[in-house]
Design an enzyme around this catalytic site. Structure first.
Site, short mmCIF file in Angstrom:
data_model
loop_
_atom_site.label_atom_id
_atom_site.label_comp_id
_atom_site.label_asym_id
_atom_site.label_seq_id
_atom_site.Cartn_x
_atom_site.Cartn_y
_atom_site.Cartn_z
N GLU A 39 0.81 -1.23 0.00
CA GLU A 39 0.00 0.00 0.00
C GLU A 39 0.84 1.27 0.00
O GLU A 39 0.39 2.31 -0.47
CB GLU A 39 -0.97 0.03 1.18
CG GLU A 39 -2.13 -0.94 1.06
CD GLU A 39 -1.88 -2.25 1.79
OE1 GLU A 39 -0.71 -2.50 2.16
OE2 GLU A 39 -2.82 -3.03 1.99
N PHE A 50 -10.99 -6.44 14.69
CA PHE A 50 -9.92 -6.90 13.81
C PHE A 50 -9.67 -5.88 12.69
O PHE A 50 -10.60 -5.45 12.02
CB PHE A 50 -10.30 -8.26 13.21
CG PHE A 50 -9.27 -8.79 12.25
CD1 PHE A 50 -7.99 -9.12 12.69
CD2 PHE A 50 -9.56 -8.94 10.90
CE1 PHE A 50 -7.03 -9.59 11.81
CE2 PHE A 50 -8.61 -9.41 10.02
CZ PHE A 50 -7.34 -9.74 10.47
N GLN A 51 -8.43 -5.51 12.53
CA GLN A 51 -8.00 -4.53 11.52
C GLN A 51 -8.73 -3.19 11.66
O GLN A 51 -9.02 -2.54 10.67
CB GLN A 51 -8.15 -5.09 10.10
CG GLN A 51 -7.19 -6.24 9.86
CD GLN A 51 -7.07 -6.64 8.40
OE1 GLN A 51 -7.99 -6.46 7.62
NE2 GLN A 51 -5.92 -7.17 8.03
N LYS A 86 -17.74 -0.47 6.68
CA LYS A 86 -18.29 -1.56 5.86
C LYS A 86 -19.81 -1.48 5.71
O LYS A 86 -20.34 -1.72 4.63
CB LYS A 86 -17.89 -2.88 6.53
CG LYS A 86 -18.44 -4.11 5.87
CD LYS A 86 -17.36 -4.91 5.22
CE LYS A 86 -17.89 -6.26 4.74
NZ LYS A 86 -17.04 -6.82 3.70
N MET A 132 23.71 9.90 0.63
CA MET A 132 23.53 11.25 1.14
C MET A 132 23.97 11.34 2.60
O MET A 132 24.59 12.32 3.01
CB MET A 132 22.05 11.65 0.99
CG MET A 132 21.79 13.13 1.10
SD MET A 132 22.88 14.09 0.06
CE MET A 132 21.72 14.88 -1.02
#
Lengths: 165, 573
Positions: free
Chosen positions: B50, B112-113, B162, B468
């Site tokens: 993601e 959950f999540q 949802k 760097m």
């Protein structure tokens, strides 16, 4: 550096208070007090915010607030004639009878109400300006061993213009 | 007739003209994915992570000027986008990011999540909101697209529980939406602009500082006209690179930490600094007390909060860059700047921007090879030394677009952003200039690039170090190369001062990596191999090509100004 006041109209929605207060911590602005409540329009809340800052930072704070989508209007109250009050409860504990007498006198001088009283304690209910509340707290702290303070942060509204009276 | 939230979601995307969406499935977006399956016209790109997903959307948005649309699931799907949201917020990239969320009745239960993504994203998005009622859904999506793309663009996050996705409700997607707290500037204050013009007109040593706002506003041509008419020299920020074509006689170069000597001297000596679309970031200003000390400063920016924040300006103007320039062009008259230009040219001759040419292949040679190989190209970089070399030596402007992570400096941005740019503009070649460190932060996206048929050319400058930081260690930390050698293993001596014969082999083998993904790999170790390698890579249209350039670990990005120092104090050698 000085204290400055902002009236902030915001959407009355979940998360807006977190967003506004989050700005102050995220950008290290010095927030003194913040109060919030709904207005005559229930979809709008009004916040009274006090910050300590220099001129440049204050300009930046106003701009940062203004560009938030949830902020409807930013009003700078710093140099505006206004009415301002802060609610404060001060409980003085472990007093002798003489000390209670003295608290009563202080209440009279500061023009605040005695809201409750016990065998060795007095509860004061104050609606003063923030500065006057600070003075009262300082006085109580200097005189008594145990005090308990709860204060609500100031709310402010612009005075009615003299031309409208 | 009422429809489900998921149907309205797809309808909204169609109404907004979305043709591509970067999505990763998960438990809380399965309904939306199912709805996308049933439609035609919106391409769903499946990245492999993601974080890369949102960088791809950023690259897509920068390359096309359209809004990048993301769809991820709740919990880890949402938190993985946080870096990209911050990146887009800094660099003003319009994104609309949909995150799935657990049903409203489970929010707060540590389901959950479940994460409070809106709470996390509040400070790094332009606007973010949880949809709490099905009837609000259409309005909120409309708001999101409007807010993301207007004013100073930025990312907007919509958290979609949802149950909202499946609930029935109004089928209408609103045509427009009024937001009482959001009024982006759509005009320009002519009085202020006139004042600014007069100051510029009266200057003896005028200088234009052009930032990324020029690109966002599409004001390159208006700027070109203004500059040619007024004959005023121009410096750019990293994000402003390409605002004026690289070879233009009035273009001096980048200013700032790794800017050109002449550009920083011009900023330090000018008497009017006419800045457009820049934030005056610390990498541009250095020590604020010494920044443009003799200059009156004009600042044009769309974002009120960017004005007079870092530097105090004499004439603040809140406006879109293009709008302001078009107005200025009505008045523009030639100025006498010959003497001032000669002064600037003398600085350039005194300390030209160049690297040694005597031994081996330098980054400059690679950048010159890229310049020669492409007429029209999108050049995307990651973050680090290669990014600065790309900003110094690559030519931009016209048909050569530059995409980089400027404000946040996100390693891992380059490769996915390049894929997104290619998806947005399939006909235009895309070259990703990256380092061995940054590339490894998102190299799993090779699978996405192969699967989506996006033949980007990856120019990977491998110096075996996080260069760097290594450069800072070399210059300021007594060559103590802690945690910057990418060849290091736990068997190496602790006091290693640099690579030698006894070093373990470098991992990964990027040629084997390319092969593993059915992509192409070319390794380049000598200067004469640069152009043939680029030519070969251009020939591969089926899959990406990695050109691994093996360069010396000792190459530095110069000139350099140490953080917090005045811009006139440059380290040149």
């Amino acid at each position: 550096m000085k204290n400055r006041w902002i009236a902030l109209y915001v959407e009355n929605q979940v998360g807006v208070l977190a967003k506004v207060s989050g700005l102050f911590s995220a950008k290290s602005y010095n927030l003194q007090s913040l109060t919030v409540g709904t207005t005559e329009d229930e979809s709008v809340s009004r916040m009274t915010i006090c910050v300590t800052s220099d001129d440049i930072t204050f300009e930046q704070i106003k701009k940062q607030l203004n560009r938030m989508v949830e902020v409807i209007k930013v009003i700078d109250l710093t140099n505006v004639p206004l009415h301002m009050k802060e609610i404060l409860f001060a409980k003085v504990l472990n007093c002798t009878t003489a000390e209670k007498e003295e608290v009563f006198q202080i209440a009279q001088v500061f023009n605040v109400q005695v809201a409750d009283i016990g065998t060795d304690s007095v509860l004061l209910e104050c609606k003063l300006t923030e500065r006057r509340n600070n003075e009262l707290i300082a006085l109580l702290r200097s005189k008594y061993k145990r005090i308990e303070i709860v204060r609500g942060g100031a709310v402010a509204i612009e005075s009615i213009s003299t031309s409208c009276r | 007739m009422d429809i489900t939230g998921r149907k309205l979601f797809v309808r909204a995307l169609q109404e907004e003209g979305v043709d591509t969406i970067f999505g990763y499935p998960g438990g809380m977006v399965t309904d939306l994915m199912d709805e996308l399956y049933k439609q035609e016209g919106i391409r769903l790109v499946l990245p492999r992570h993601e974080q890369a997903l949102i960088h791809e959307a950023e690259g897509y948005a920068r390359a096309t000027g359209k809004i990048g649309v993301c769809l991820v699931t709740s919990g880890p799907g949402a938190t993985n986008t946080v870096t990209g949201l911050a990146d887009a917020h800094y660099d003003s990239i319009p994104l609309v990011c949909f995150t799935g969320q657990v049903p409203l009745n489970l929010i707060g239960n540590d389901a959950f999540q479940e994460v409070d993504i809106v709470g996390m994203a509040r400070n790094i998005t332009k606007y973010c909101v949880t949809v709490r009622e099905r009837k609000e859904l259409g309005k909120i999506i409309k708001m999101a697209f409007h807010i993301a793309s207007t004013g100073r663009p930025g990312p907007v996050l919509i958290d979609l529980p949802k149950n909202i996705q499946t609930e029935m409700g109004d089928a209408q997607y609103p045509e427009k939406v009024v937001i009482r707290g959001y009024k982006p500037y759509e005009s320009v204050h002519v009085g202020q602009l006139k004042k600014a013009y007069k100051i510029l007109k009266s200057a003896e040593k005028p200088l234009i500082l052009a930032g990324g706002g020029i690109h966002i506003s599409g004001a390159q041509e208006a700027l070109l006209y203004f500059v040619e008419k007024m004959k005023v020299p121009v410096v750019t920020t990293v994000m402003g690179k390409g605002a004026l074509p690289a070879q233009h006689p009035y273009y001096i170069g980048n200013c700032g930490m790794h800017g050109r000597y002449a550009a920083n001297m011009a900023v330090s000596r000018c008497d009017v600094l006419f800045s457009i679309g820049t934030r005056f970031n610390d990498r541009i200003t250095g020590d604020l007390n010494e920044f443009a000390p003799n200059a009156k400063i004009v600042h044009i920016d769309i974002d009120t909060a960017s004005i007079s924040r870092n530097v105090v300006v004499d004439v603040p103007i809140v406006a879109d860059a293009g709008l302001a320039l078009e107005k200025l062009n009505e008045w523009a008259e030639p100025k006498k700047t010959k003497k001032w230009m000669e002064e600037i040219r003398a600085w350039e001759e005194e300390n030209p921007l160049t690297m040694r040419r005597d031994k081996g292949m330098t980054p400059q040679m690679i950048m010159e090879g890229i310049n020669q190989s492409f007429e029209e190209v999108t050049l995307v970089t990651d973050v680090g030394q290669h990014q600065m070399w790309a900003s110094q030596y690559l030519e931009y402007g016209g048909k050569k677009q530059f995409i980089t992570s400027g404000g946040l400096g996100t390693m891992g941005f380059g490769f996915p952003a390049a894929i997104g740019a290619k998806i947005g503009n399939p006909e235009k070649p895309v070259v990703c200039i990256t380092g061995d460190g940054g590339f490894q932060m998102n190299m799993q996206e090779m699978a996405t690039a192969v699967a989506e048929g996006t033949p980007v050319i990856i120019c990977l400058l491998n110096n075996q170090y996080l260069g760097m930081v290594r450069q800072m260690q070399q210059l300021f930390y007594g060559k103590r190369y802690e945690a910057t050698c990418l060849r290091k293993r736990n068997t190496c001596p602790a006091d290693c001062k640099g690579p030698g014969e006894a070093c373990p082999p470098y991992v990964p083998d990027f040629m084997a990596f390319a092969k593993a993904y059915n992509a192409h790999g070319i390794r380049v170790e000598r200067q004469e191999e640069i152009l043939p390698a680029l030519r070969e890579a251009k020939g591969y249209t089926d899959a990406p090509t990695i050109i691994e350039f093996i360069i010396s670990s000792d190459e530095l990005v110069l000139p350099m100004v140490k953080g917090g120092n005045p811009m006139s104090e440059m380290i040149l050698k």
